[in-house]
Design a protein around this motif. Sequence first.
Motif, PDB file in Angstrom:
ATOM      1  N   TYR A 184      35.527  42.175  35.620  1.00  0.00           N
ATOM      2  CA  TYR A 184      36.203  42.520  36.725  1.00  0.00           C
ATOM      3  C   TYR A 184      37.750  42.761  36.658  1.00  0.00           C
ATOM      4  O   TYR A 184      38.612  43.154  37.403  1.00  0.00           O
ATOM      5  N   ALA A 185      38.415  42.039  35.661  1.00  0.00           N
ATOM      6  CA  ALA A 185      39.675  41.995  35.315  1.00  0.00           C
ATOM      7  C   ALA A 185      40.246  43.384  34.694  1.00  0.00           C
ATOM      8  O   ALA A 185      41.226  43.699  34.850  1.00  0.00           O
ATOM      9  N   TRP A 189      42.834  36.253  38.698  1.00  0.00           N
ATOM     10  CA  TRP A 189      41.830  36.900  38.359  1.00  0.00           C
ATOM     11  C   TRP A 189      40.436  35.978  38.097  1.00  0.00           C
ATOM     12  O   TRP A 189      39.298  36.415  38.098  1.00  0.00           O
ATOM     13  N   LYS A 210      39.537  46.173  35.995  1.00  0.00           N
ATOM     14  CA  LYS A 210      39.792  47.056  37.267  1.00  0.00           C
ATOM     15  C   LYS A 210      41.397  46.937  37.307  1.00  0.00           C
ATOM     16  O   LYS A 210      41.932  47.886  37.587  1.00  0.00           O
ATOM     17  N   HIS A 211      42.160  45.799  36.801  1.00  0.00           N
ATOM     18  CA  HIS A 211      43.476  45.548  37.094  1.00  0.00           C
ATOM     19  C   HIS A 211      44.360  46.007  35.719  1.00  0.00           C
ATOM     20  O   HIS A 211      45.340  46.360  35.584  1.00  0.00           O
ATOM     21  N   GLU A 249      42.344  54.901  37.021  1.00  0.00           N
ATOM     22  CA  GLU A 249      41.220  53.883  37.746  1.00  0.00           C
ATOM     23  C   GLU A 249      40.268  53.611  37.034  1.00  0.00           C
ATOM     24  O   GLU A 249      39.720  54.565  36.146  1.00  0.00           O
ATOM     25  N   GLN A 254      48.680  35.995  36.613  1.00  0.00           N
ATOM     26  CA  GLN A 254      47.721  37.018  36.845  1.00  0.00           C
ATOM     27  C   GLN A 254      46.459  36.712  36.531  1.00  0.00           C
ATOM     28  O   GLN A 254      45.059  36.841  37.157  1.00  0.00           O
ATOM     29  N   PHE A 298      48.990  40.843  30.062  1.00  0.00           N
ATOM     30  CA  PHE A 298      48.636  40.334  31.377  1.00  0.00           C
ATOM     31  C   PHE A 298      49.316  38.935  31.441  1.00  0.00           C
ATOM     32  O   PHE A 298      49.496  38.203  30.067  1.00  0.00           O
TER      33      PHE A 298
END
Lengths: 378, 143
Positions: free
Chosen positions: A348-349, A215, A351-352, A37, A211, A207
């Motif tokens: 914040y990308a 994002w 995070k994935h 995570e 995607q 990615f």
Amino acid sequence: MSPDILDEAIEIWFGPQHVSAHGWAAKLTLIGDYIVECDPHAGYFHRSAEKVLEFRNFRQGPLVMERLCMLESFLMEYPYVSAVEQIAGLEVPERARIMRTILMEASRIHSLQFWWGQFAAELGLFTMLLWPWVDREYFLDAFEELTGSRHAVSFNTPGGVKYDFTDKFLKKLDRALLRIEERLPKFKDMLLHGPTFRLRTKNVGLFSAEQGLRWGLSGPNIKACGVPMDLRKDKPDSNLAYDLADWEVPTVHNEEHPGQSDAYDRMVQRFLEVETSINIIRQLLPQIPEGPIIDPKARAKANRLPEGEAYGRVEGTRGITSLWLKTTEKAQTAYRAKIRGPCFASYYALKHLVPGSRFADFIVIFGSLDPYPGLWDR
Amino acid sequence: MGFFSTLGEIFTILKHVFSQVFERPFTVLYPYEDREHPERTRGRHIHIREKCTACAQCVRACPVVAIRIDKSDRKYEKDAALYFDYTRCIFCGLCVQACRFNALFHTKVVDLSEPERERLHYDPERIETLDRDPLEWRGSRFR
């Protein structure tokens, strides 16, 4: 995942004191060497630029904007200046139009040189930190010759530009371009064909275009997936001179994973961006006409603006940078300004993107997205 | 690993060492020499009171409120007592562009550091004199 494994999970903070974490922090949950995570935290760089803009008049506004990202100050000033020009109805002279475009592209090259030095240093290739940064000095010398300052250039102003080109500046710009043209193949050879760099970046941070678009990524990060999304072509700005040059939007095609991009592709993409910028500057330099550099009525018109709202945008080094400006009747300052930086999305990308990768690859993924803290915390 | 190949490697290293020793350094020895500053360098300001009309356009243009004109101060001619606060100044050049009477200029003095914070508040007398010349490019003194 069985509860026994989760008992072994540890949480660590990456930053804000880490050397590579210049003003940001992410909370990582690790099981063994693998990240399960990632929780990026923004807010360490917040300087309330949007509020500050409400207390600055329209000639002082660009100074605030250029301090958001010092690496691309010519580009960062432009959304604000463009919005003011749209509300005030200012015409930009042809000479200023081309001068702006040339310097924005020069600024893009120098910003990318900074980035790839920093990215290589994060991978442990220290030579690639020093060499591009020496070449970057040539651009900074040229900017200093033109404006009197290396980073805080204060060049664009509503209605035109502040400083005219001199022969000495053109000579220095040419010297900087020659230097990068000479050294770029060498850098490409060292990085892209070297085994160290390939091993660290191939298939890391993979990615797809869908995607990335979901994002909200833009700029080189999305172009590396093969999507030719570029504001310079898609929404040509009448106050910039990209239409006078003949160029194509550079994209990368990943042969192993079509429609996707990894850290290696994003590096290749940024090399292509530099080549495109050099191409545009080389085509525009002979086309500069004689004439004024600023609209003669600009000073009077930018003092008080009519009621209105405008949206200024530019294709920055890291993606689409834009500003929405609202003014009231006879306004001396902005009623409200809202800045959209490209890096909030790319930050914040993580995070994935990060979960599932190894801890050592975290900084590679982060660096390859090229986020700049000043652009996500305005 | 033969004797001659080892000797060859040593000579290769020595060649690079000697070429580094006799090469010109990229840096300058700062307190003794300075780099060339361009014509438009935005260093500390200089105020020319003979031309100043105390119109306060520079005060209005300044985005960080670094300039102050004390109009009640009768000590200075034309009431133009200009105070400059270099703890606030960001060297943006708007004040110099705002001056229509050519009374305010940038100089090439860019090293302003002082041992005390108060010394960076320039009073009217200090802002109109250059206490020292800008460091000139003195050529290759150590080369």
